[in-house]
Design a protein around this motif. Structure first.
Motif: not given
Length: 417
Positions: A254-255, A258-259, A262, A294-295
């Motif tokens: 699981d990322d 995203t989870q 931010e 990450e963005r």
């Protein structure tokens, strides 16, 4: 690829809202077990980052070079979200704390695994205690006896007592190599006292690329070849031996960016950086750099994917070059060679200018495994190992120059057959 040791996975069967009744390991139970293991391991992981921050269990890490190497969370899961229906992390602790199948102070002590096989010593202990006949009444006969313990998916209730006695003696005899047995001995005790079904599963050894060829019954490693009889359990193995693969428990990746979102991701990242010794004056800069990374992940990951694809294609070309050019006329078993053939291969590498990155001696007994890396003379290592009586199989990893893999048209090795 690095060697992977075989593992023994176990789980106590007990009704639980976290488990799928058809899956004794259970997805959510496994996730809780990974958190529990991370908590137990945390004190011994310094100076590496911890693996648990608040309710978030981190499974894998990314790195950032700014300017030193920093690690920050990549994948994992929030236990408050994962177990919201039972009250989050606190609800999980209460559920497992009152469960008779939980063998630890942390959640999901009903499932786990250990590494630490000692087949020869196990046989010695069986004979020294005179328990060979007793063991044979409950478990299939194998040579060594160790493999027979894990053939059936459930340890027979009547056989738990003799297994406890033997593994206890094995742990006492060699504390350093039998560290994994302590937790399993507790599991055996709980299973016996509470009359619970104890599921077990042994994985075969292999490499990071996957398990090696093995018997489908006892999972002992076997040579690739025609139809054979397993030397350990006597099972008749088919010619598809080299294609067998042992089902591994699925690991979700699981990322966390995203989870968690931010803001929460930034909080967890800050905690991970502090655990690595980041100073207050550099925290804001590092967190901002990580968030920006990450963005923009889709952009640079696409570039990385192209680079990985090119590397994969090059590896395929190199593998074919080895088969068609380097190994031509030299007897072998897969990518392994006997001593005289291996020396011929090394000489061919020198002539062609192929760099040897490592050489190894491969044997059925891991104690006879040897490896030497770049910088050590492969001819000297071969002579040294032969002098030590190590004369089974040898292999070498190489890096073939681009000039050999991609020559001018009509001048050398072609890409296609």
């Amino acid at each position: 690829m690095g060697l992977v040791f075989s593992s023994i996975f176990w789980a106590l069967a007990h009704p639980c809202p976290l488990r799928n009744p058809k899956d004794w390991q259970g997805g959510k139970t496994e996730a809780a077990a990974s958190y529990s293991q991370a908590v137990r391991d945390a004190p011994i992981r310094t100076p590496k980052p911890a693996q648990v921050y608040d309710d978030v269990c981190v499974r894998s890490w990314y790195t950032l070079e700014q300017p030193r190497r920093w690690m920050y969370p990549a994948s994992g899961h929030s236990l408050n979200r994962e177990y919201a229906k039972i009250g989050g992390l606190e609800g999980l602790r209460m559920l497992c704390g009152s469960c008779p199948a939980c063998t630890t102070s942390e959640p999901a002590g009903c499932t786990g695994d250990f590494i630490g096989e000692q087949p020869d010593e196990f046989d010695e202990i069986v004979d020294s205690l005179g328990l060979r006949a007793e063991l044979g009444r409950h478990f299939p006969a194998t040579t060594p006896l160790w493999y027979g313990l894990w053939i059936e998916p459930v340890i027979p209730p009547a056989g738990i007592s003799v297994v406890r006695q033997l593994l206890g003696a094995l742990e006492t005899r060699n504390q350093r190599r039998a560290e994994g047995y302590s937790s399993f001995l507790r599991v055996l005790e709980v299973a016996e006292q509470n009359q619970m079904t104890l599921h077990v599963q042994r994985t075969p050894g292999g490499t990071l690329g996957g398990p090696g060829p093995h018997c489908p019954r006892c999972t002992a490693l076997q040579d690739i070849g025609e139809e054979i009889v397993c030397t350990v359990c006597g099972h008749v193995c088919s010619t598809k031996l080299s294609k067998w693969r042992f089902p591994r428990r699925q690991r979700r990746r699981d990322d966390l960016f995203t989870q968690l979102g931010e803001r929460r991701f930034a909080e967890i990242t800050r905690l991970s950086l502090i655990s690595q010794g980041a100073l207050d004056t550099e925290l804001d800069f590092l967190v901002a750099a990580i968030l920006e990374r990450e963005r923009t992940r889709p952009v640079w990951e696409a570039e990385q994917e192209r680079a990985d694809k090119a590397a994969t294609e090059r590896q395929k070309r190199q593998d074919r070059y080895k088969r068609v050019v380097l190994y031509k006329g030299i007897p072998r078993k897969g990518d392994q060679f006997r001593a005289s053939a291996f020396r011929r291969l090394l000489e061919r590498y020198v002539v062609l200018g192929v760099e040897v990155t490592d050489v190894s001696h491969c044997a059925e007994e891991f104690v006879n495994y040897r490896v030497a890396y770049r910088g050590e003379d492969p001819f000297e290592m071969l002579d040294k190992w032969l002098a030590e009586g190590l004369c089974e199989w040898f292999r070498a990893s190489v890096s073939v120059p681009d000039a050999l893999l991609y020559p001018q048209p009509g001048t050398g090795f072609a890409a296609e057959e």
